[in-house]
Design a protein around this motif. Structure first.
Motif, PDB file in Angstrom:
ATOM      1  N   VAL A 305     -13.424  25.417  27.831  1.00 42.75           N
ATOM      2  CA  VAL A 305     -12.796  25.839  29.097  1.00 42.75           C
ATOM      3  C   VAL A 305     -11.965  27.108  28.870  1.00 42.75           C
ATOM      4  O   VAL A 305     -12.019  28.064  29.655  1.00 42.75           O
ATOM      5  CB  VAL A 305     -11.945  24.684  29.687  1.00 42.75           C
ATOM      6  CG1 VAL A 305     -11.053  25.172  30.824  1.00 42.75           C
ATOM      7  CG2 VAL A 305     -12.860  23.551  30.172  1.00 42.75           C
ATOM      8  N   LEU A 306     -11.228  27.127  27.758  1.00 38.48           N
ATOM      9  CA  LEU A 306     -10.394  28.292  27.433  1.00 38.48           C
ATOM     10  C   LEU A 306     -11.257  29.542  27.232  1.00 38.48           C
ATOM     11  O   LEU A 306     -10.942  30.620  27.751  1.00 38.48           O
ATOM     12  CB  LEU A 306      -9.626  27.986  26.154  1.00 38.48           C
ATOM     13  CG  LEU A 306      -8.426  28.846  25.846  1.00 38.48           C
ATOM     14  CD1 LEU A 306      -7.281  28.476  26.763  1.00 38.48           C
ATOM     15  CD2 LEU A 306      -7.990  28.635  24.392  1.00 38.48           C
ATOM     16  N   GLN A 307     -12.346  29.385  26.471  1.00 38.27           N
ATOM     17  CA  GLN A 307     -13.228  30.526  26.221  1.00 38.27           C
ATOM     18  C   GLN A 307     -13.814  31.058  27.528  1.00 38.27           C
ATOM     19  O   GLN A 307     -13.933  32.252  27.722  1.00 38.27           O
ATOM     20  CB  GLN A 307     -14.407  30.097  25.311  1.00 38.27           C
ATOM     21  CG  GLN A 307     -14.011  29.674  23.916  1.00 38.27           C
ATOM     22  CD  GLN A 307     -13.530  30.841  23.073  1.00 38.27           C
ATOM     23  OE1 GLN A 307     -14.049  31.938  23.164  1.00 38.27           O
ATOM     24  NE2 GLN A 307     -12.511  30.604  22.270  1.00 38.27           N
ATOM     25  N   HIS A 308     -14.178  30.119  28.413  1.00 38.08           N
ATOM     26  CA  HIS A 308     -14.869  30.513  29.639  1.00 38.08           C
ATOM     27  C   HIS A 308     -13.915  31.168  30.642  1.00 38.08           C
ATOM     28  O   HIS A 308     -14.223  32.215  31.206  1.00 38.08           O
ATOM     29  CB  HIS A 308     -15.525  29.269  30.263  1.00 38.08           C
ATOM     30  CG  HIS A 308     -16.202  29.559  31.562  1.00 38.08           C
ATOM     31  ND1 HIS A 308     -17.287  30.411  31.661  1.00 38.08           N
ATOM     32  CD2 HIS A 308     -15.953  29.137  32.837  1.00 38.08           C
ATOM     33  CE1 HIS A 308     -17.672  30.490  32.922  1.00 38.08           C
ATOM     34  NE2 HIS A 308     -16.873  29.725  33.652  1.00 38.08           N
ATOM     35  N   VAL A 309     -12.772  30.562  30.867  1.00 37.85           N
ATOM     36  CA  VAL A 309     -11.865  31.087  31.903  1.00 37.85           C
ATOM     37  C   VAL A 309     -11.245  32.407  31.427  1.00 37.85           C
ATOM     38  O   VAL A 309     -11.217  33.398  32.173  1.00 37.85           O
ATOM     39  CB  VAL A 309     -10.767  30.059  32.265  1.00 37.85           C
ATOM     40  CG1 VAL A 309      -9.791  30.639  33.288  1.00 37.85           C
ATOM     41  CG2 VAL A 309     -11.399  28.780  32.818  1.00 37.85           C
ATOM     42  N   GLY A 310     -10.743  32.418  30.207  1.00 37.91           N
ATOM     43  CA  GLY A 310     -10.233  33.659  29.623  1.00 37.91           C
ATOM     44  C   GLY A 310      -8.959  34.173  30.283  1.00 37.91           C
ATOM     45  O   GLY A 310      -8.489  33.641  31.290  1.00 37.91           O
TER      46      GLY A 310
END
Ligand code: PLP
Length: 497
Positions: A305-310
């Motif tokens: 989720v962290l990688q995707h939302v950024g």
């Protein structure tokens, strides 16, 4: 016609086994009685980014790591890689050079570990054997739980009764030679206001005491709000004197539940969090967290989720939360008899209602009627009872999904308040008050507990009443220890097998 999936009752027998599709149907059917977790109408417990595909990404990432055991990073090195990435991102945002941390299952575990580290550091470095934990009265209950589990004495310092922020001078005055840790919230859960972190941490540093910032709910939102152009005071490990911090990724990081990080100013402090044991015939144990075996799934989904939302994605989401908050506060201030508590930092809003439309004193019965009326209209607002002179209130956790709902929420609130004012006030039955007054929580037997719960409408298998106002008015009137005992019994009766 589609057939209704059957929902079986709880049973003590072992299942005979059945088709996977059948099992999943039952799970979906069970969910129908729950509050919705998406759509922006449930204002506690859930965080809805409102982003298409995010739930599916988290679920796929969890599945990819569901069978990995996070207990041993030498056997599953990818776990260390994911955790280092994740904690590194958190340290980059909220840390200071040299900060180190750990991925945990949630705010409570992060807090538990920070308190353990402080207790053990105080013993090792300062020789403290009867440690104290100094808390503002608004600190999350998880600190009381940690102190209870870990054997610290809690020293509670009342907050400023107008702004609901910790009183830095009173906190400083409460520090003693036995204080292992002092706490500030950024922000507090109950009122959503940020404590004077720099003052509290500064006073702690002058006495050589550790200071934890509970940024469980705000730690991921506040820096992105700042990036979105809002004013946010310094609150993280860059503030002199702050030695540890907790931040939940399952709140404004929008990961699925079971994702938090606890961060320390350096490895030397974090070392006190770890548990190692080699004096048994099994494998050598080193557990950074409370759990032993743990699924790699929770870490993987939080990482994904962290990688995707950024960074830009989180900044845009924080902007939407702030927009929801601005609109809601403006709307609430237009409703006669509603008073917003303190100065919410965005994200969380607490308000009370007064006994007259033009002003007056907080009115518990009216407030709880309002919560029930809103629930009947499909909204969940969280009732918070009065405490130590602080007024009872309704709490709202805002998320990006709230933005589109604010106008109808405010309209329904106005309407529900009119209905609530027309209802007869809820009062505590004098018979029940008399029964409760004579009870000693220490010696309460099962029959007495059952009698009070039945009186309060919480008997046995009947489920929760439709309207909670009568139950909560009673609870509000009871002394703390009795309240805690009855809550324990009540929840025990919910998990009745
Ligand atoms: C400020 C704060 N601290 C701690 C917690 C506890 O977190 P959890 O429920 O994830 O254990 C919460 C939860 O809402 C919180 O808001």
């Amino acid at each position: 016609m589609p057939t209704e999936p059957t929902v079986s009752g709880p049973t003590r027998s072992l299942p005979a086994g059945r088709a996977a599709a059948d099992v999943l149907d039952e799970l979906r059917a069970l969910r129908q009685a729950d509050a919705p977790t998406r759509g922006g109408r449930t204002f506690a417990y859930v965080y809805d980014a409102g982003l298409d595909g995010l739930d599916e990404l988290a679920a796929a990432a969890y599945t990819a790591y569901a069978t990995v055991n996070g207990l041993d990073p030498t056997v599953f090195p990818s776990v260390a890689r994911l955790e280092n990435d994740l904690v590194g991102a958190v340290a980059g945002l909220l840390g200071a050079p040299g900060a180190q941390g750990t991925f945990t299952s949630g705010g409570t575990e992060s807090i538990m570990l920070a308190v353990k580290a402080a207790r053990d550091q105080a013993r090792a470095v300062r020789g403290i054997t009867a440690p104290q934990l100094v808390l503002p009265s608004t600190a999350h209950a998880a600190f009381h739980k940690a102190a209870h589990y870990l054997g610290l004495e809690v020293v509670v310092v009342p907050v400023d009764p107008v702004g609901f922020r910790a009183d830095a001078d009173a906190m400083a005055a409460a520090l003693t030679d036995r204080t292992a840790l002092v706490v500030a919230s950024a922000p507090s859960y109950a009122h959503g206001v940020i404590d004077p972190v720099a003052e509290i941490a500064g006073a702690a540093a002058r006495r050589g005491v550790l200071c934890h910032v509970d940024a469980c709910i705000g730690g991921w939102l506040l820096p992105h709000l700042r990036r979105a152009g809002r004013e946010v005071p310094p609150f993280d490990l860059s503030v002199p004197g702050v030695t540890s911090l907790s931040v939940d990724l399952h709140k404004y990081g929008y990961a699925d539940k079971g994702a938090s990080v606890v961060l320390y100013r350096d490895a030397e402090l974090r070392r006190h969090q770890y548990f190692a044991h080699a004096a048994w015939p099994g494998y050598p144990v080193v557990n950074p967290t409370v759990q032993g075996t743990k699924s790699g799934g929770l870490l993987a989904q939080a990482w994904a989720v962290l990688q995707h939302v950024g960074e830009d994605g989180y900044t845009a989401l924080a902007g939407r939360v702030a927009e929801a908050s601005d609109r809601l506060l403006a709307g609430l201030r237009e409703i006669d008899g509603v008073r917003v508590l303190g100065e919410p930092a965005a994200g969380l809003v607490a308000f009370t209602v007064l006994d007259g439309p033009a002003g007056g004193a907080p009115d518990l019965s009216l407030l709880l009627h309002l919560a029930d009326e809103m629930r009947a209209r499909g909204w969940y607002l969280q009732p918070q009872l009065s405490f130590d002179g602080l007024p009872p209130n309704l709490h709202l956790t805002l998320t990006p999904a709230t933005v589109g709902q604010v106008a109808s929420l405010v309209e329904d609130l106005g309407d529900a308040l009119v209905s609530a004012r027309a209802l007869p006030p809820v009062t505590v039955d004098p018979g029940l008050a008399e029964l409760a007054a004579g009870l000693d929580p220490e010696t309460l037997g099962p029959d007495e507990v059952a009698a009070v719960l039945a009186f309060a409408g919480l008997a046995g298998d009947a489920g929760l009443p439709d309207r909670m106002a009568p139950v909560l008015v009673l609870l509000d009137a009871l002394p703390g220890p009795l309240k805690e005992r009855l809550l324990t019994e009540f929840v025990g009766s919910v998990f009745h097998v």
